[in-house]
Every structure is written in C-alpha cells, then in structure tokens.
Design an enzyme around this catalytic site. Structure first.
Site, short mmCIF file in Angstrom:
data_model
loop_
_atom_site.label_atom_id
_atom_site.label_comp_id
_atom_site.label_asym_id
_atom_site.label_seq_id
_atom_site.Cartn_x
_atom_site.Cartn_y
_atom_site.Cartn_z
N ASN A 1 31.53 35.99 40.45
CA ASN A 1 32.80 36.10 41.16
C ASN A 1 33.14 34.77 41.84
OD1 ASN A 1 30.59 36.80 42.95
ND2 ASN A 1 32.05 37.57 44.44
N GLU B 1 35.94 33.55 44.65
CA GLU B 1 36.97 34.00 45.58
C GLU B 1 37.90 32.86 45.95
OE1 GLU B 1 34.39 37.56 47.68
OE2 GLU B 1 34.87 35.79 48.88
N ASN B 2 39.02 33.25 46.53
CA ASN B 2 40.02 32.31 46.99
C ASN B 2 40.69 32.94 48.20
OD1 ASN B 2 42.84 31.06 47.04
ND2 ASN B 2 41.80 29.80 45.53
N TYR C 1 43.65 36.10 47.84
CA TYR C 1 42.80 37.03 47.10
C TYR C 1 43.19 37.27 45.64
CZ TYR C 1 39.85 38.04 51.08
OH TYR C 1 38.96 37.94 52.09
N CYS D 1 36.61 38.37 39.30
CA CYS D 1 35.33 39.09 39.35
C CYS D 1 34.36 38.49 38.35
CB CYS D 1 35.54 40.56 39.00
SG CYS D 1 36.61 41.45 40.15
N GLU E 1 32.52 40.02 36.10
CA GLU E 1 32.64 40.60 34.76
C GLU E 1 33.73 39.91 33.96
OE1 GLU E 1 31.69 44.07 37.62
OE2 GLU E 1 32.73 42.15 37.70
N CYS F 1 35.11 47.00 38.86
CA CYS F 1 36.38 47.44 39.43
C CYS F 1 37.31 47.90 38.31
CB CYS F 1 37.01 46.32 40.24
SG CYS F 1 37.76 44.99 39.25
N CYS G 1 38.40 45.08 35.86
CA CYS G 1 37.31 44.71 34.95
C CYS G 1 37.07 45.79 33.91
CB CYS G 1 36.04 44.41 35.73
SG CYS G 1 36.17 42.88 36.69
#
Length: 157
Positions: A61, A63-64, A67, A72, A74, A112, A115
């Site tokens: 993953n 992140e930023n 969001y 992710c 996957e 999620c 994904c």
C-alpha cells in the site's frame, strides 16, 4: 418471496500446511509490508502475486494525504504484474498486514471492495480463478477464487 442462499468455501490452515511455493509467496507478502508507505493509517499491507509463468511480483500500500490518490497492496501488485507481464494470468495472490504497532496481524485481512473488483476483472480477463491466501499469525485463509468472497460479482455480462 424466494430466498437465495449463497455459500463460500474458505479453508483455514497453518503455515506448515501450505506448499513450499505458497509458503515462499506468503513470506514475500510479509516482506512487502516493510516496503509500504502508510504515513497516515500506519497499517502496512503487502501482497505478492505468483504468475502462471512462475514469476512473482510484489506490491504494497502507498498512501497519500489526498486519500483517493493512494493504492492498496493488492492493486499495486496486480497492476505491476499487468505492466510487466501483460499476457500472463495470475495464479495466486498472498496478502499480509502489520498493525499500527508494526506487528503482523493475528487475523487475516481481506481485500477491500475495490481490490476485490480488480481481482474479479483479472479472473474474467484470463478466464482463470486466482487462489487467494490471506495471512494471519494465528491462521491462514485460503480462497480458491474471488467468487467465494464476492458471490454476486459485477462483471461485464
């Protein structure tokens, strides 16, 4: 009214019950957790995909602060595999996570919704189920295709 009953099959195993190649794939997913950038959630997820040609591609993953701009583990792994090996189906994906304290999760985490949809697309594209291995230190879940996680999938047809 008619009731529809949907069933999923998920195997619950320990690491020593996995094949040597699956153990190696899980180890690579665990390794990939250390490569994630999780500055906001502090939840580090790693994924490793084993392709039909024997190659393994890692993802984690990223992140930023905005969001929706993050990705992710996957999808990171699946998209990297698609970029490097565009005509090769994914055989298996292994997923592992570390909690906010940096400790491997006891319970397996599940992909999620986004994904899951990407896994559906990959299975549909190649007409090939993807074995999903969800790692936890207490036990491991094995799912033999996304339909067991998403029995009413959104597909093109």
């Amino acid at each position: 009214m008619k009731e529809l009953v949907l069933k999923s099959t998920i195997s619950v195993v320990q690491m020593d019950e996995l094949s040597p190649s699956e153990q190696a794939l899980v180890s690579k997913a665990i390794e990939a957790t250390s490569r994630s950038y999780a500055a906001y959630s502090h939840f580090h997820v790693g994924a490793a995909v084993l392709l039909e040609n024997g190659e393994t591609v890692l993802g984690c993953n990223q992140e930023n602060v905005s969001y929706p701009a993050g990705i992710c583990a996957e999808r990171s792994a699946i998209y990297a595999a698609g970029a490097q090996y565009p005509d090769t189906p994914i055989k298996t994906i292994a997923i592992a996570a570390r909690n906010t304290d940096g400790i491997l999760q006891e319970e397996p985490i599940s992909p999620c919704g986004i994904c899951r949809q990407v896994i559906i697309e990959s299975e549909t594209r190649f007409h090939h189920p993807i074995r999903i291995i969800l790692y936890g230190t207490k036990h491991i879940y094995i799912i033999n295709g996304i339909k067991d996680l998403m029995p009413l999938s959104f597909t093109e047809f």
